[in-house]
Design a protein around this motif. Structure first.
Motif, mmCIF file in Angstrom:
data_model
loop_
_atom_site.group_PDB
_atom_site.id
_atom_site.type_symbol
_atom_site.label_atom_id
_atom_site.label_comp_id
_atom_site.label_asym_id
_atom_site.label_seq_id
_atom_site.Cartn_x
_atom_site.Cartn_y
_atom_site.Cartn_z
ATOM 1 N N TYR A 1 -1.205 4.189 -1.906
ATOM 2 C CA TYR A 1 -2.458 4.083 -1.056
ATOM 3 C C TYR A 1 -2.271 4.489 0.497
ATOM 4 O O TYR A 1 -3.383 4.500 1.251
ATOM 5 C CB TYR A 1 -3.191 3.012 -1.050
ATOM 6 C CG TYR A 1 -3.580 3.230 -2.423
ATOM 7 C CD1 TYR A 1 -5.228 3.462 -2.244
ATOM 8 C CD2 TYR A 1 -2.789 2.807 -3.659
ATOM 9 C CE1 TYR A 1 -6.149 3.194 -3.476
ATOM 10 C CE2 TYR A 1 -3.504 2.050 -4.646
ATOM 11 C CZ TYR A 1 -4.892 3.011 -4.974
ATOM 12 O OH TYR A 1 -5.333 3.020 -5.779
ATOM 13 N N MET B 1 -0.595 -6.923 -6.010
ATOM 14 C CA MET B 1 -0.116 -5.745 -5.745
ATOM 15 C C MET B 1 1.337 -5.709 -5.785
ATOM 16 O O MET B 1 1.979 -4.821 -6.008
ATOM 17 C CB MET B 1 -0.621 -5.252 -4.552
ATOM 18 C CG MET B 1 -2.117 -4.960 -4.098
ATOM 19 S SD MET B 1 -2.728 -5.241 -2.353
ATOM 20 C CE MET B 1 -1.944 -3.595 -2.221
ATOM 21 N N HIS C 1 2.034 1.496 -3.712
ATOM 22 C CA HIS C 1 1.132 2.124 -4.289
ATOM 23 C C HIS C 1 0.545 3.709 -3.693
ATOM 24 O O HIS C 1 -0.289 3.878 -4.729
ATOM 25 C CB HIS C 1 -0.151 1.274 -4.296
ATOM 26 C CG HIS C 1 0.520 -0.229 -5.745
ATOM 27 N ND1 HIS C 1 1.181 -0.112 -6.544
ATOM 28 C CD2 HIS C 1 1.287 -1.225 -5.000
ATOM 29 C CE1 HIS C 1 1.186 -1.947 -7.374
ATOM 30 N NE2 HIS C 1 1.250 -2.454 -6.194
ATOM 31 N N TYR D 1 -7.880 0.896 -2.026
ATOM 32 C CA TYR D 1 -7.527 0.169 -3.208
ATOM 33 C C TYR D 1 -8.526 -1.027 -3.329
ATOM 34 O O TYR D 1 -8.057 -0.711 -5.253
ATOM 35 C CB TYR D 1 -5.799 -0.285 -2.906
ATOM 36 C CG TYR D 1 -5.131 -1.119 -3.767
ATOM 37 C CD1 TYR D 1 -4.643 -0.767 -4.626
ATOM 38 C CD2 TYR D 1 -5.270 -2.418 -4.174
ATOM 39 C CE1 TYR D 1 -2.889 -1.073 -6.020
ATOM 40 C CE2 TYR D 1 -4.892 -3.537 -5.738
ATOM 41 C CZ TYR D 1 -3.980 -2.708 -5.942
ATOM 42 O OH TYR D 1 -3.294 -3.026 -6.646
ATOM 43 N N THR E 1 -10.865 1.503 -5.974
ATOM 44 C CA THR E 1 -9.937 2.327 -7.282
ATOM 45 C C THR E 1 -9.716 0.855 -8.423
ATOM 46 O O THR E 1 -9.899 1.017 -10.303
ATOM 47 C CB THR E 1 -9.014 2.663 -6.553
ATOM 48 O OG1 THR E 1 -8.862 4.022 -5.994
ATOM 49 C CG2 THR E 1 -7.919 3.351 -8.106
ATOM 50 N N GLU E 2 -9.304 -0.046 -7.868
ATOM 51 C CA GLU E 2 -9.036 -1.021 -8.717
ATOM 52 C C GLU E 2 -9.935 -1.523 -10.294
ATOM 53 O O GLU E 2 -9.754 -3.503 -10.160
ATOM 54 C CB GLU E 2 -7.913 -2.164 -8.094
ATOM 55 C CG GLU E 2 -6.424 -1.548 -7.710
ATOM 56 C CD GLU E 2 -5.511 -0.780 -9.535
ATOM 57 O OE1 GLU E 2 -6.141 -1.605 -10.471
ATOM 58 O OE2 GLU E 2 -5.026 -0.099 -9.704
ATOM 59 N N LEU F 1 0.757 -1.183 -0.075
ATOM 60 C CA LEU F 1 -0.188 0.060 -0.209
ATOM 61 C C LEU F 1 0.944 1.052 -0.016
ATOM 62 O O LEU F 1 1.038 2.591 -0.807
ATOM 63 C CB LEU F 1 -0.834 -0.048 1.299
ATOM 64 C CG LEU F 1 -2.000 -1.279 1.042
ATOM 65 C CD1 LEU F 1 -3.519 -1.028 1.953
ATOM 66 C CD2 LEU F 1 -2.933 -0.678 0.679
#
Length: 282
Positions: free
Chosen positions: A235, A277, A233, A253, A256-257, A230
């Protein structure tokens, strides 16, 4: 210019079609299916009325074989047509008009029909049939394996361009609102079947349900790895977040994904999300 396979899974009651062609956007022409009714692949100077008419006939209880007879008997251009049908009982039938370009033909057995025209040889259809019968997995996986085997055996003599996979199941669509469990199309690509297989893998990642063996508790090493990913990425900014902050970052996350179908109760994570991830570049 096309080869296809229609199939039925008696365990899940899924029906489906996989097709490849030297033709742009084959998924807009060949595959037709309705949950609890049947699946139709219409090709070779395709008469697209075979799709809806065929499904209407099968919905009335008419078998796959009789449906093909009724469709072709009223079609003046039937000798240029090719069609494969499977009904919701696993009865299958295939038809190849005598004016279809060589090589053209099909195989129909319990739960599937495979057919093709303008092929390198009959080995393409035989490979599809053998692979479908001998492959384990979901209906989609078996249809894709059969299509890939057909290509490896020679495929369309004119080449490759587009491919499609359609799977229907009662309430199998997004949110359970329709029967389109899988509807994937590769409209123009140098390796359409390989690309279709890749898209199916992504589809399963986004929309398949979490397997019980993939449920991980967010603690110990899993928690540490999740924090690291996280962070990577972007987040999460804290190095030692509270459980609530970590859960909120994970939820953001996931949404969003587009992994909502794999979102679990607080304190749990799907292993496949964590693997995604780890593999995805930030």
């Amino acid at each position: 210019m096309t080869f296809s396979i229609v199939g039925f899974d008696p365990n899940t009651k899924e029906l489906g079609i996989a097709v490849q062609s030297k033709f742009i956007g084959v998924g807009a022409v060949v595959p037709w299916a309705k949950a609890g009714v049947g699946a139709v692949a219409t090709q070779s100077y395709a008469n697209t009325t075979y799709g809806p008419k065929g499904l209407e006939l099968m919905e009335q209880g008419i078998s796959a074989e009789e449906t093909i007879k009724l469709l072709t008997n009223e079609d003046e251009g039937k000798e240029y047509r090719q069609v494969g049908i499977v009904d919701s009982k696993g009865n299958a039938a295939t038809f190849t008009g005598k004016d279809c370009y060589d090589w053209a033909g099909g195989i129909a057995e319990e739960n599937f029909a495979a057919q093709g025209n303008i092929l390198v040889s009959e080995e393409t259809v035989q490979a599809m049939a053998d692979t479908f019968k001998n492959t384990e997995g979901t209906l989609a996986e078996r249809l894709l394996a059969a299509l890939d085997a057909g290509q490896e055996a020679g495929g369309d003599s004119r080449g490759k361009q587009s491919a499609s996979l359609l799977i229907v199941k009662e309430a199998g669509g997004y949110g359970g609102y329709n029967d389109r469990a899988i509807d994937l199309r590769v409209d123009d690509h140098p390796e359409p079947i390989k690309e279709l297989i890749r898209l199916h893998s992504l589809h399963q990642l986004y929309f398949a349900k979490t397997k019980p063996e993939n449920i991980l508790s967010i603690k110990g090493l899993v928690r540490n790895e999740l924090i690291e990913q996280l962070h990577r990425h972007q987040y999460l900014s804290e190095s030692n977040p509270t459980d609530e902050a970590l859960q909120q970052a994970l939820r953001t996350y996931i949404h969003t994904e587009n992994f909502e179908e794999r979102e679990l109760e607080q304190g749990k994570i799907d292993k496949e999300i964590l693997t995604y991830m780890q593999m995805k570049q930030a």
